[in-house]
Design a protein around this motif. Structure first.
Motif: not given
Length: 252
Positions: A96-99, A22-23, A71-72
């Motif tokens: 991930c969403f907030n990033l 996801s990242f 991050m991932g």
């Protein structure tokens, strides 16, 4: 035929593939966004370091591309190299969403001409990026603290997390200036330290520490001696610490 040596890797502890992916999926989106920005702004995004299009392009690259991939990688490397899973790993989706939300809001705020919209977008960016940073640092720190592996690779990853925390807090503080609030002074010094810690501290330390473990495996060679690895990390960490205190010295 020789086989790849995975000694020291805990592959069975790897997180669900969808978490790091996801990242990683944000990276091509960021590349497309950077291309569109260059298509629209042209040389305006490349000529002046303090210009809004340049800042927007920079943060597409650093937040949307580099930080998302790093991050991932941490979610993947912490259990595989360190032997301890990241706690509450599915919170990675929220991170991930907030990033993505924070990076999008920040870039949009730097490109808009409306002061009211800019202030709103920056407040969204600050909130989202702070949440992503806080949760990620807590997760990664707990996972690395529980690691039974030790060694210079794990120590380096811990140092990278500390650098990310400093970079993130500095960035959240500085971005207030674009919402009508004050920048920390001296602004140029803070900006230079922010960039240095991001590239050399967060990204550089993580790449170096992972390489100390993985490159010898790729070449089926013995690892660097722990003593030499510690010296490299101490010299690198000392230089980053000296860089981090510069803006505070400049206040006096």
């Amino acid at each position: 035929m020789s086989t790849f040596n995975t000694t020291g890797l805990s592959l069975e502890l790897a997180p669900p593939t969808s978490v790091p992916l996801s990242f990683f999926a944000l990276a091509p989106i960021a590349i497309v966004a950077a291309g569109l920005l260059l298509l629209v702004e042209g040389m305006n995004a490349l000529t002046a370091a303090a210009a809004m299009p340049t800042l927007a392009l920079t943060h597409i690259a650093t937040l949307g591309l580099l930080t998302s991939v790093m991050m991932g990688a941490i979610y993947q490397l912490t259990p595989v190299l360190g032997g301890a899973p990241v706690p509450w790993v599915r919170l990675g989706y929220f991170v991930c969403f907030n990033l993505a939300l924070g990076a999008t809001s920040l870039v949009w705020s730097l490109l808009t001409v409306s002061p009211e919209l800019r202030r709103t977008l920056i407040l969204i960016a600050i909130t989202a990026l702070f949440l992503a940073l806080l949760i990620f640092v807590i997760q990664a720190s707990i996972g690395l603290a529980r690691s039974p592996a030790g060694g210079t690779a794990i120590q380096g990853m811990r140092g990278a997390i500390v650098a990310l925390l400093l970079v993130g807090l500095m960035g959240v503080w500085m971005v207030h200036g674009f919402a009508g609030m004050s920048f920390p002074h001296p602004r140029l010094t803070w900006l230079q330290v922010h960039i240095s810690l991001a590239l050399l501290g967060w990204i550089g330390t993580l790449v170096m520490s992972a390489s100390l473990k993985l490159i010898p495996m790729f070449y089926l060679a013995p690892e660097l001696s722990p003593r030499v690895g510690r010296i490299l990390l101490w010299v690198h960490g000392g230089s980053l610490l000296g860089t981090a205190i510069v803006p505070w010295l400049a206040l006096f």
